[in-house]
Design an enzyme around this catalytic site. Structure first.
Site, PDB file in Angstrom:
ATOM      1  CB  CYS A   6      17.206  20.509  10.494  1.00 34.68           C
ATOM      2  SG  CYS A   6      16.381  22.031   9.796  1.00 34.68           S
ATOM      3  CD  GLU A   7      11.845  18.931   5.300  1.00 36.01           C
ATOM      4  OE1 GLU A   7      12.185  17.710   4.764  1.00 36.01           O
ATOM      5  OE2 GLU A   7      10.636  19.607   5.019  1.00 36.01           O
ATOM      6  CG  HIS A   8      13.128  23.784   7.664  1.00 36.38           C
ATOM      7  ND1 HIS A   8      12.422  23.190   8.635  1.00 36.38           N
ATOM      8  CD2 HIS A   8      12.208  23.829   6.694  1.00 36.38           C
ATOM      9  CE1 HIS A   8      11.463  23.021   8.200  1.00 36.38           C
ATOM     10  NE2 HIS A   8      11.133  23.216   6.936  1.00 36.38           N
ATOM     11  CG  HIS A   9      18.515  25.570   8.982  1.00 37.04           C
ATOM     12  ND1 HIS A   9      17.310  25.526   9.801  1.00 37.04           N
ATOM     13  CD2 HIS A   9      18.380  27.085   8.808  1.00 37.04           C
ATOM     14  CE1 HIS A   9      16.627  26.357   9.877  1.00 37.04           C
ATOM     15  NE2 HIS A   9      17.330  27.736   9.269  1.00 37.04           N
ATOM     16  CD  GLN A  63      12.189  16.400  17.329  1.00 38.58           C
ATOM     17  OE1 GLN A  63      12.884  17.171  17.131  1.00 38.58           O
ATOM     18  NE2 GLN A  63      11.664  15.958  18.600  1.00 38.58           N
ATOM     19  CG  HIS A 109      16.076  20.542  15.854  1.00 38.54           C
ATOM     20  ND1 HIS A 109      15.217  20.557  14.797  1.00 38.54           N
ATOM     21  CD2 HIS A 109      15.308  19.809  16.785  1.00 38.54           C
ATOM     22  CE1 HIS A 109      14.311  19.621  14.827  1.00 38.54           C
ATOM     23  NE2 HIS A 109      14.391  19.107  16.093  1.00 38.54           N
ATOM     24  CB  CYS A 157      19.286  24.857  12.347  1.00 39.26           C
ATOM     25  SG  CYS A 157      17.759  23.861  12.938  1.00 39.26           S
TER      26      CYS A 157
HETATM   27 ZN   LIG Z   1      16.599  23.645  10.932  1.00 40.15          ZN
END
Ligand SMILES: [Zn+2]
Length: 225
Positions: free
Chosen positions: A113-116, A154, A182, A184
């Site tokens: 996941c590129e956010h976390h 995704q 995910h 996260c």
């Molecule tokens: Zn995430």
């Protein structure tokens, strides 16, 4: 200077997993540095993070971690950023004149996941209808893996897989469904262990209800899209 409002926006964007583009947002100078140069820099960055957290990096168990993580980022989990690693797309003539749908299902998927920067683990199901060209079955797994080995959302991953296969096969008739967990979401934040995320991209003939239903029946994923 960051205000509290900016920080709230950043948290919200991450936890809502909002993507902004179907192309991975790479800078034009992304490959000016060699892999070895990147590993050297990232090694120091990881060391800095761990030291800031208060860990003793002279400890035997931790001292190799910065280098280990840097190599893993550059060569493995984010290795799919490098266009040199893109699978060679050899195709074949469809000699059997097989004109039905071909489905490669349950392709194991490991992404991030590129956010976390936490793992996304799941399965991809890919289908196409040949217009005269076919691709080796393992090539479909390799294409999934190549685009998965990036910081991802995704939805973008699903679209990138479809676009690549459309280009390789010279047809719009390609579809992909991904069902993934995910970490996260499962292990932090809302901490919902059971939930998974389903995304789908249907090109060409797969936009038709009947064709789409056939594909979903094959993968036994009875989800309404
Ligand atoms: Zn995430």
């Amino acid at each position: 200077m960051k205000t509290d409002k900016n920080i709230q926006d950043i948290d919200a964007l991450g936890d809502d997993h909002v993507g902004t583009s179907t192309d991975t947002p790479l800078r034009s100078d992304a490959f000016k540095l060699s892999s070895d140069e990147k590993i050297d820099i990232i090694k120091e960055d990881v060391r800095h993070i761990l030291e800031t957290l208060g860990l003793d990096l002279t400890d035997d168990s931790l001292k190799g971690t910065p280098l280990r993580v840097a190599k893993m980022f550059v060569n493995e989990v984010f290795g799919g950023l490098n266009p040199k690693k893109k699978p060679n797309a050899s195709t074949f003539e469809n000699k059997y004149k097989y004109g039905e749908m071909l489905v490669e299902k349950n392709i194991t998927l490991y992404s991030t996941c590129e956010h976390h920067l936490l793992p996304i683990v799941g399965r991809a199901h890919v289908a196409y209808i040949s217009n005269g060209t076919v691709v080796g079955l393992s090539k479909m797994n390799r294409i999934v893996d190549y685009y998965a080995k990036r910081p991802q959302v995704q939805e973008r991953l699903t679209i990138q897989i479809v676009k690549e296969l459309q280009q390789v096969l010279g047809t719009e008739d390609v579809a992909c469904v991904i069902d993934a967990k995910h970490l996260c979401v499962n292990s932090r934040g809302i901490r919902d262990i059971e939930s998974s995320t389903v995304t789908a991209e249907f090109g060409g003939a797969f936009k038709k209800q009947e064709t789409r239903r056939e594909f979903l029946d094959y993968i036994k994923l009875d989800t309404q899209f």
